[in-house]
Design a protein around this motif. Structure first.
Motif, PDB file in Angstrom:
ATOM      1  N   ARG A  93       0.834  -1.207   0.000  1.00 63.48           N
ATOM      2  CA  ARG A  93       0.000   0.000   0.000  1.00 63.48           C
ATOM      3  C   ARG A  93       0.869   1.257   0.000  1.00 63.48           C
ATOM      4  NH1 ARG A  93      -2.546  -2.857   4.362  1.00 63.48           N
ATOM      5  NH2 ARG A  93      -4.230  -4.116   3.490  1.00 63.48           N
ATOM      6  N   LYS A  94       1.951   1.220   0.773  1.00 67.41           N
ATOM      7  CA  LYS A  94       2.878   2.366   0.809  1.00 67.41           C
ATOM      8  C   LYS A  94       3.537   2.561  -0.554  1.00 67.41           C
ATOM      9  CE  LYS A  94       3.947   2.143   5.704  1.00 67.41           C
ATOM     10  NZ  LYS A  94       4.965   1.836   6.711  1.00 67.41           N
ATOM     11  N   ARG A  95       3.945   1.466  -1.191  1.00 65.62           N
ATOM     12  CA  ARG A  95       4.570   1.571  -2.516  1.00 65.62           C
ATOM     13  C   ARG A  95       3.580   2.118  -3.535  1.00 65.62           C
ATOM     14  NH1 ARG A  95       6.194  -3.542  -1.075  1.00 65.62           N
ATOM     15  NH2 ARG A  95       5.063  -4.504  -2.818  1.00 65.62           N
ATOM     16  N   TYR A  96       2.331   1.705  -3.450  1.00 67.05           N
ATOM     17  CA  TYR A  96       1.291   2.211  -4.345  1.00 67.05           C
ATOM     18  C   TYR A  96       1.197   3.730  -4.233  1.00 67.05           C
ATOM     19  CZ  TYR A  96      -3.316   2.792  -6.483  1.00 67.05           C
ATOM     20  OH  TYR A  96      -4.356   3.193  -7.285  1.00 67.05           O
ATOM     21  N   ARG A  97       1.113   4.232  -3.014  1.00 63.34           N
ATOM     22  CA  ARG A  97       1.030   5.689  -2.800  1.00 63.34           C
ATOM     23  C   ARG A  97       2.307   6.385  -3.285  1.00 63.34           C
ATOM     24  NH1 ARG A  97      -1.494   3.755   1.953  1.00 63.34           N
ATOM     25  NH2 ARG A  97       0.403   4.018   3.171  1.00 63.34           N
ATOM     26  N   TYR A  98       3.450   5.775  -3.072  1.00 60.25           N
ATOM     27  CA  TYR A  98       4.740   6.319  -3.506  1.00 60.25           C
ATOM     28  C   TYR A  98       4.772   6.473  -5.035  1.00 60.25           C
ATOM     29  CZ  TYR A  98       9.816   6.109  -4.499  1.00 60.25           C
ATOM     30  OH  TYR A  98      11.093   6.340  -4.966  1.00 60.25           O
ATOM     31  N   TYR A  99       4.368   5.436  -5.752  1.00 64.94           N
ATOM     32  CA  TYR A  99       4.373   5.500  -7.215  1.00 64.94           C
ATOM     33  C   TYR A  99       3.397   6.560  -7.730  1.00 64.94           C
ATOM     34  CZ  TYR A  99       6.725   0.955  -6.807  1.00 64.94           C
ATOM     35  OH  TYR A  99       7.586  -0.058  -6.499  1.00 64.94           O
ATOM     36  N   ARG A 100       2.238   6.641  -7.117  1.00 58.11           N
ATOM     37  CA  ARG A 100       1.247   7.656  -7.525  1.00 58.11           C
ATOM     38  C   ARG A 100       1.810   9.054  -7.303  1.00 58.11           C
ATOM     39  NH1 ARG A 100      -4.280   6.070  -8.408  1.00 58.11           N
ATOM     40  NH2 ARG A 100      -4.412   8.282  -8.860  1.00 58.11           N
ATOM     41  N   ALA A 101       2.490   9.255  -6.175  1.00 57.29           N
ATOM     42  CA  ALA A 101       3.069  10.564  -5.872  1.00 57.29           C
ATOM     43  C   ALA A 101       4.149  10.943  -6.888  1.00 57.29           C
ATOM     44  CB  ALA A 101       3.642  10.575  -4.458  1.00 57.29           C
TER      45      ALA A 101
END
Length: 141
Positions: free
Chosen positions: A121-129
């Protein structure tokens, strides 16, 4: 280049999912980098790639191997880097990338445990950012 990221969540057999994605990329002529959580996982995947089916194998070496640049599939641990860009990355490691690799596709394979899902979930948010095109696949590839 902005990398496209596709998550494959809730994979009950992450290594099998990785093998299918790696084989597709290999058959299409693309070089692949596979980022793994630890040495046992790296060894298990390497063995599976070499012995996937009778009469067929997926050639791979560790990224530190002298012939890595000429080998279609390189395997590495989360803390290692690939000296030359690879168009396709498959990630089985929980840690986020220190910096996003130069690639066309990044496939994130996420297991069924919360220990796999929370960092994903953290990686998902990181990539979106970072502005990556991120999507989530359902089922297995």
């Amino acid at each position: 280049m902005v990398c496209r990221v596709r998550f494959f969540p809730d994979q009950s057999h992450p290594l099998d999912t990785a093998v299918r994605l790696i084989e597709r990329a290999y058959r299409s002529g693309r070089q692949v980098a596979v980022r793994l959580e630890d040495e046992p996982q790296l060894a298990a995947l390497s063995k599976t790639l070499w012995e996937s089916r009778p009469g067929f194998f997926l050639p791979n070496v560790r990224v530190s191997d002298p012939i890595a640049a000429e080998t279609p599939i390189v395997l590495l641990l989360a803390e290692e880097t690939v000296p030359t860009p690879r168009p396709v990355w498959v990630n089985l490691a929980r840690a986020a990338f220190a910096s996003l690799p130069d690639c066309e596709w990044l496939f994130e394979i996420v297991g069924t445990s919360e220990a796999d899902k929370a960092p994903a979930r953290k990686r998902y948010r990181y990539y979106r950012a970072l502005g990556c095109a991120v999507d989530v696949a359902r089922g297995t590839p």
